[in-house]
Design a protein around this motif. Structure first.
Motif, short mmCIF file in Angstrom:
data_model
loop_
_atom_site.label_atom_id
_atom_site.label_comp_id
_atom_site.label_asym_id
_atom_site.label_seq_id
_atom_site.Cartn_x
_atom_site.Cartn_y
_atom_site.Cartn_z
N ARG B 5 0.84 -1.20 0.00
CA ARG B 5 0.00 0.00 0.00
C ARG B 5 0.88 1.26 0.00
O ARG B 5 0.63 2.21 -0.73
CB ARG B 5 -0.89 -0.03 1.23
CG ARG B 5 -2.06 0.91 1.15
CD ARG B 5 -3.29 0.29 1.77
NE ARG B 5 -3.07 -0.22 3.09
CZ ARG B 5 -3.35 0.46 4.22
NH1 ARG B 5 -3.80 1.69 4.14
NH2 ARG B 5 -3.15 -0.07 5.40
N THR B 9 1.09 4.11 -2.76
CA THR B 9 0.79 5.50 -2.47
C THR B 9 1.89 6.42 -3.01
O THR B 9 1.62 7.45 -3.59
CB THR B 9 0.64 5.71 -0.94
OG1 THR B 9 -0.13 4.66 -0.44
CG2 THR B 9 -0.01 7.04 -0.63
N LYS B 120 -12.18 -2.42 5.90
CA LYS B 120 -11.77 -1.04 5.62
C LYS B 120 -10.37 -1.02 4.98
O LYS B 120 -10.12 -0.27 4.03
CB LYS B 120 -11.76 -0.24 6.92
CG LYS B 120 -11.59 1.26 6.69
CD LYS B 120 -11.59 2.02 7.97
CE LYS B 120 -11.31 3.50 7.75
NZ LYS B 120 -10.06 3.76 7.05
N ASP B 124 -9.46 0.45 1.39
CA ASP B 124 -8.42 1.46 1.16
C ASP B 124 -7.40 0.97 0.14
O ASP B 124 -7.00 1.71 -0.77
CB ASP B 124 -7.69 1.78 2.48
CG ASP B 124 -8.58 2.59 3.41
OD1 ASP B 124 -9.65 3.02 2.95
OD2 ASP B 124 -8.22 2.74 4.58
N LYS B 127 -8.79 1.17 -3.26
CA LYS B 127 -8.83 2.53 -3.79
C LYS B 127 -7.44 2.96 -4.29
O LYS B 127 -7.30 3.48 -5.39
CB LYS B 127 -9.33 3.49 -2.70
CG LYS B 127 -9.60 4.89 -3.25
CD LYS B 127 -10.02 5.85 -2.17
CE LYS B 127 -10.18 7.26 -2.73
NZ LYS B 127 -9.02 7.78 -3.42
#
Lengths: 433, 452
Positions: B5, B9, B120, B124, B127
């Motif tokens: 992740r 990012t 969640k 995330d 996304k």
């Protein structure tokens, strides 16, 4: 391999190349005259103020003669060496260019309505329920207009099969008629310099402009698509001077016409008003004394040509407010569209007197020196409207369209246009990931 | 997962710099700004099955494409896409489990809470992955879309191959056709955008188009009259770059045109491949209509730098364009052979020297598999110029622009033959030069005066 023969050939090619480059560089800039030689004796004479003002009002056109006269008197009071002289002169010129042409006295007497001056043929009587062009053309698979916005732009259309053959037959039929009347054929560019279009009397800028431009960031600010070959022919004649015995000269051109105009009125559905179409156009230059007579000749050519196709027509002498800026007199020819149960404009012709020639510098040598020619233009055949008029007039109760007798020889002697069985029906594919 | 992740990012910052580049392939993040008209079919995996053929193809075409890089990017995109699917499934399953637990009698709050937290995190991740994926997807797909068509086995590797020649190559040297045209009052030429054909040369333009149309009609072709404008998607779909001002004319946006810059209008003229592809894009036809043999007589517009070759290269031409749609290789080959016969049938009666040449791979456009060039000899330049062509496009264009036909409950992509059988202006240039060299004044061959 280097041989003497090759060497001579190279030299010959080089000489021609150099000669050509020099000639081309001279030819490259064929611009209209910087300051059009307008008829200042008339326009700037305060005795004509009222007449000019009335003319502008009756034509519902732009132009401010009061401002012209003010600027002229200001200009007359300052010296040529004055720093403001040039800018004032340019301002006066801009205002002068906005003043519309004069109006033919017979037309000036008309009120707001056009005058029907001739009826040709009769309304065809049908013993079945008549249909509109679009319905007939769709049923026979002769046209496509749907699902094209995302691939070729709004109001795009494709003419299919025998309807495309009919389009070409109409062009051939018209060309032959014009050849017999000694028109000079010319093949014209469809992309024109903005200045040429403006000098012909059409506004190319602003929200209501009907003119497409090429992307200015790529091609500079001044390349536009021609709305009618009248403008290209005007461009062709820029700065040309003729002798009296050469005149009149009649030109004809087959070209694509591009118009950005939009329409959403019900009368203009289908292909009645489209962004691109083919047109055969007539254009002429003549001595002033003969322009009225030549306009009648253009009108007669149009009436005879459309009349021979068996259309029911009416010719209108258009009132002042329908003339636009360049025309002195304009006739519209309307054909009866049985499916729509109304007359629709299929053609027009105009006498622009010296409005365009002064702006483009087109002259002739008279006994009194150089004078400006008169220019005229007329539609010999505008395709989409003709297809509509012929289809609606020649529809039959069997659903097929009869081909007018005079056009059959251009279509391998076919007599009818029926369902286009070789052209596939299209089905939209909605493939998404 | 958390490491991945973070990595995503960091990389996702690059996405912000991403600009719009394709009208043909619109990724999901841009779909709210640009309407995705269609999604092209990408057959890259299939092409990779014969990688050595593809490498050879790129080499012969002299294309500077790093196939390894394209393949790596493509595989990375596919990997991330698979990860996305896994996350989506996980997310859905967690959701279902939470609903099930909430409805159960035990209502184990701790488990539910743990699951919600997990859910969640997955959401995330999804996304972040999606945001990142769009950039990877676009670059991978655009790379793949830049891969050219397969090469036809007939396409010469290095040198052109002459397959037919009619009459002897003219030996005489002539003047330049523009000089001849100006002297005889047949041409007025300012530049390639602004020129006029006059009198007999204007009549020649009208008659020769008519002659070719009649010949094609008598050979069971169907006539079309095409639209002159195309949107950017069609230009890109046909393998051209619509941002390049020298490849296609772009129109200025009208004041009421709210379309995005990726959906601009381009002036191509009806006698163009673009126009035919616009007609068939994202549509299917019944196979019973195939082979489909269409032609149009019209204008063709092409931006140019002035090259001083006169009518050999002008921005506005009159042309006869053909478009054939076939089902399979046999039908494609068969129709192509017939077209060659048709070309000969059209040009021989005009009584001038011409030759038919297969162009080598490095002269082919990306969409072409094979290009037959119709060439005439300029007596002034002493070299051949193309006055028309005919190309096998296979299913390259139909896959890109989603032109299909149904076959046994699946979609198939028709094989297209496209070509310009007549380019009036270069032909006229040659005829003027031949006439000058042979002291012949009559521009119109008898076949045009007495058309079939």
């Amino acid at each position: 391999m280097f041989t003497i023969k090759n060497h001579l050939l190279f030299q010959k090619v080089l000489v021609y190349d150099l000669k050509r480059i020099i000639i081309n560089s001279l030819r490259y800039y064929t611009n209209p005259p910087n300051l059009p030689e307008l008829d200042l004796n008339y326009l700037c004479n305060s005795n004509n103020h009222e007449e000019i003002s009335n003319n502008i009002t009756s034509r519902k056109g732009v132009g401010d003669i009061k401002r012209v006269l003010n600027l002229k008197s200001k200009l007359d009071t300052i010296n040529v060496t004055d720093k403001n002289y040039e800018s004032l002169q340019r301002e006066l010129c801009t205002e002068l260019l906005r003043i519309p042409n004069r109006t033919h006295p017979d037309v000036a007497a008309l009120q707001d309505e056009p005058k029907i001056i001739r009826l040709i043929g009769d309304k065809k009587v049908f013993d079945f329920k008549v249909r509109e062009f679009f319905e007939i053309a769709k049923r026979l698979n002769l046209i496509r207009t749907e699902q094209l916005g995302n691939v070729s732009g709004s109001r795009s259309y494709f003419v299919l099969g025998e309807m495309a053959e009919l389009e070409q037959a109409l062009i051939k039929y018209t060309i032959e008629k014009l050849q017999k009347r000694n028109f000079n054929f010319i093949s014209v560019p469809d992309i024109l310099n903005r200045e040429i279009i403006e000098r012909c009397g059409l506004n190319t800028r602003g929200n209501r402009a009907q003119v497409y431009s090429l992307e200015p960031k790529m091609y500079g600010p001044d390349l536009c698509l021609s709305g009618t070959s009248e403008m290209a022919m005007g461009g062709y004649l820029i700065n040309k001077t003729f002798s009296v015995d050469q005149l009149p000269i009649k030109f004809a051109a087959v070209s694509r016409c591009y118009r950005a105009e939009i329409s959403s009125t019900a009368e203009e559905r289908g292909i009645y008003r489209v962004h691109h179409f083919t047109k055969v156009e007539m254009f002429a230059v003549t001595v002033p004394e003969q322009s009225d007579q030549l306009l009648e000749e253009f009108r007669s050519i149009e009436e005879k040509s459309f009349g021979s196709l068996g259309l029911h027509l009416q010719t209108l002498d258009m009132p002042p407010h329908e003339l636009g800026a360049p025309a002195y007199r304009k006739y519209d020819i309307e054909a009866w569209l049985p499916g729509r149960n109304m007359f629709g404009e299929i053609s027009s012709c105009s006498n622009c007197t010296d409005y365009q020639s002064r702006r483009l510098g087109i002259k002739y040598k008279s006994n009194d020196g150089l004078r400006y020619v008169h220019t005229l233009n007329g539609t010999a055949c505008a395709i989409p409207r003709m297809l509509i008029a012929l289809t609606e007039t020649y529809q039959t109760n069997k659903g097929v369209i009869e081909i007018p007798e005079v056009l059959q020889k251009y279509m391998s002697n076919k007599k009818f246009i029926g369902k286009q069985k070789k052209i596939p029906e299209l089905k939209l594919v909605k493939h998404k990931k | 997962m958390i490491l991945a992740r973070r990595w995503l990012t960091c990389n996702s910052l690059n996405i912000l710099k991403r600009t719009f580049s394709s009208a043909l392939y619109v990724t999901g993040d841009k779909a709210h700004e640009v309407f995705a008209v269609l999604t092209p079919i990408l057959d890259f995996d299939e092409r990779l099955k014969n990688k050595s053929e593809l490498e050879q193809n790129l080499k012969l075409r002299c294309l500077n494409i790093d196939l390894e890089k394209v393949e790596n990017r493509w595989n990375f995109y596919k990997y991330l896409d698979e990860q996305k699917v896994v996350l989506e499934i996980t997310k859905t399953e967690i959701g279902k489990e939470i609903v099930r637990l909430k409805a159960s009698e035990e209502k184990n709050e701790k488990v539910i809470e743990k699951l919600m937290l997990h859910g969640k995190l997955v959401k995330d991740d999804l996304k972040v992955l999606k945001d990142y994926l769009y950039g990877v997807e676009e670059s991978a797909v655009l790379n793949v879309l830049s891969i050219p068509n397969i090469l036809h086995r007939t396409t010469p590797h290095n040198d052109e191959s002459v397959i037919h020649s009619f009459l002897e190559k003219p030996k005489e040297i002539s003047k330049f056709h523009l000089d001849i045209g100006v002297k005889n009052n047949l041409i007025e030429f300012t530049n390639p955008l602004f020129y006029f054909l006059k009198d007999d040369s204007a009549i020649f333009e009208l008659l020769i188009g008519d002659y070719v149309s009649n010949t094609l009609l008598s050979s069971s072709f169907t006539q079309f009259s095409n639209a002159d404008f195309c949107r950017s998607i069609v230009i890109e779909g046909c393998g051209a770059n619509f941002f390049d001002k020298l490849q296609v004319f772009t129109l200025e946006k009208l004041h009421n045109d709210n379309n995005h810059d990726l959906s601009r209008l381009h002036l191509t003229g009806g006698a163009s491949l673009y126009s035919f592809m616009a007609y068939f894009a994202r549509h299917s036809v019944k196979p019973s209509y195939l082979p489909l043999k269409l032609f149009t007589l019209g204008r063709r517009y092409q931006p140019l730098n002035s090259d001083n070759t006169g009518l050999f290269n002008v921005s506005q031409e009159s042309a006869v364009e053909i478009f054939l749609v076939t089902r399979d290789d046999d039908e494609l080959e068969n129709e192509f052979k017939k077209i060659i016969v048709e070309i000969i049938k059209i040009h021989e009666p005009l009584g001038h020297h011409f030759r038919l040449v297969y162009l080598p791979a490095n002269q082919l456009k990306n969409y072409e598999s094979l290009r037959l060039s119709i060439q005439m000899f300029s007596s002034y330049f002493q070299r051949y110029f193309e006055i028309g062509h005919c190309s096998i496009c296979d299913s390259y264009l139909s896959k890109r622009l989603l032109f299909t036909y149904p076959f046994n409950k699946e979609w198939r992509y028709p094989k297209v033959i496209s070509g310009t059988l007549l380019r009036v202006q270069p032909l006229l240039a040659c005829m003027l030069e031949y006439n000058d060299a042979n002291k012949c004044r009559d521009l119109l061959p008898n076949i045009l005066k007495n058309p079939v």
